[in-house]
Design an enzyme around this catalytic site. Structure first.
Site, mmCIF file in Angstrom:
data_model
loop_
_atom_site.group_PDB
_atom_site.id
_atom_site.type_symbol
_atom_site.label_atom_id
_atom_site.label_comp_id
_atom_site.label_asym_id
_atom_site.label_seq_id
_atom_site.Cartn_x
_atom_site.Cartn_y
_atom_site.Cartn_z
ATOM 1 C CG ASP A 1 -3.912 2.084 -11.445
ATOM 2 O OD1 ASP A 1 -2.830 2.444 -10.931
ATOM 3 O OD2 ASP A 1 -4.172 0.907 -11.736
ATOM 4 C CG ASP B 1 -2.060 -0.991 1.095
ATOM 5 O OD1 ASP B 1 -2.196 -1.590 0.011
ATOM 6 O OD2 ASP B 1 -2.796 -1.171 2.085
#
Length: 222
Positions: free
Chosen positions: A91, A29
C-alpha cells in the site's frame, strides 16, 4: 468515514469476484502483487506525462485489489501476519507511486515547483501518518483515533481530482484547477491527521504509564 462505509459496500460488491479468483486458483498474495504493480505502472507511466485521465483509469482498475485480496483471505480462512504485512507494505509503495508521479509532472511539464513540493509533502505525510499508527501499536497502544484524512480519503480525493482534471485534454475547460486544490486539501488534511495521531499516542501512552504505576504502587501496598 470512507473506511467505515465505502469499504463495507465494495467488499459486498467484490465478494463474487474474489470467490471466482479462488476457484481459478489465484492466491491473495498474487492479487496484492499484481494490483500494486498496476497502480505503480499507471502512476509512473501516465502521470509524469500529464495523462491524468488514462492514468487514473488504470490505477482505479487495480486499486480495488486492496479489497479483493483481503476478501479472498477471509473466504479461505487464511488471514496471516505475512499477508497483512505484505498488503500494508505494498500500500505504501502504491501511494508513493501516485504522489511521486504527480511530483514528477509538476517538476517537469507541469512547471510548478510549489505544487511539486506539495505533492512530495502528500507522499511523505501519508507515509508518516501510517508509521505513527504502526509504531504506536508496536509499543502496545491501540491508537484509537479516526483521522480526518486517512488512506482511503487521500486516494479518493486525489484520484477523482486527477481523473476530472484529465478531461481538460478532451476539451473540457476549467477542470484542471481541481488537482491543485485536491493536493492542498490532502496535504492539509494529512497534517491534521498526523497531529491527531501524535496527540492520541501521547495520551494513550500517559494513560498506560499511569495504569502501570498504579499497579506497582498497589502491589507494594499489598
Amino acid at each position: 468515514m470512507l473506511n467505515k462505509y465505502a469499504r463495507a459496500f465494495f467488499t459486498r460488491v467484490l465478494t463474487p469476484f474474489a470467490a471466482l479468483l479462488i476457484r481459478l486458483g489465484v492466491s491473495p498474495d498474487a492479487v496484492t502483487l499484481v494490483g500494486t504493480g498496476g497502480v505503480v505502472a499507471g502512476a509512473l507511466i501516465f502521470y509524469p506525462e500529464g495523462e491524468f485521465f488514462w492514468g487514473t483509469i488504470v490505477i482505479t482498475l487495480f486499486v480495488f485489489s486492496d479489497l479483493v485480496d483481503g476478501n479472498m483471505a477471509r473466504q479461505l480462512g487464511r488471514s496471516s501476519r505475512w499477508g497483512a504485512f505484505l498488503d500494508s507494505t505494498l500500500d505504501r509503495v502504491a501511494d508513493s507511486a501516485i504522489f511521486g508521479g504527480l511530483a514528477l509532472w509538476y517538476a517537469g511539464g507541469g512547471d510548478d515547483l510549489l505544487l511539486c513540493a506539495i505533492a512530495i509533502f502528500c507522499l511523505a505525510s501519508g507515509q508518516v501518518v501510517s508509521y505513527t499508527k504502526a509504531r504506536g501499536e508496536a509499543i502496545g497502544l491501540p491508537v484509537n483515533v479516526n483521522g480526518l484524512v486517512e488512506r482511503a480519503e487521500r486516494l479518493v480525493i486525489t484520484l477523482v481530482a486527477c481523473g476530472l482534471s484529465g478531461l481538460h485534454a478532451f476539451g473540457v475547460p476549467g477542470l484542471e484547477i481541481l488537482l491543485p486544490i485536491a493536493l492542498w486539501i490532502v496535504a492539509l488534511g494529512s497534517a491534521v491527521t498526523l497531529g491527531q495521531r501524535v496527540v492520541t499516542v501521547r495520551r494513550e501512552s500517559a494513560e498506560a504509564e499511569a495504569e502501570a504505576e498504579a499497579v506497582v504502587h498497589g502491589g507494594n501496598g499489598a
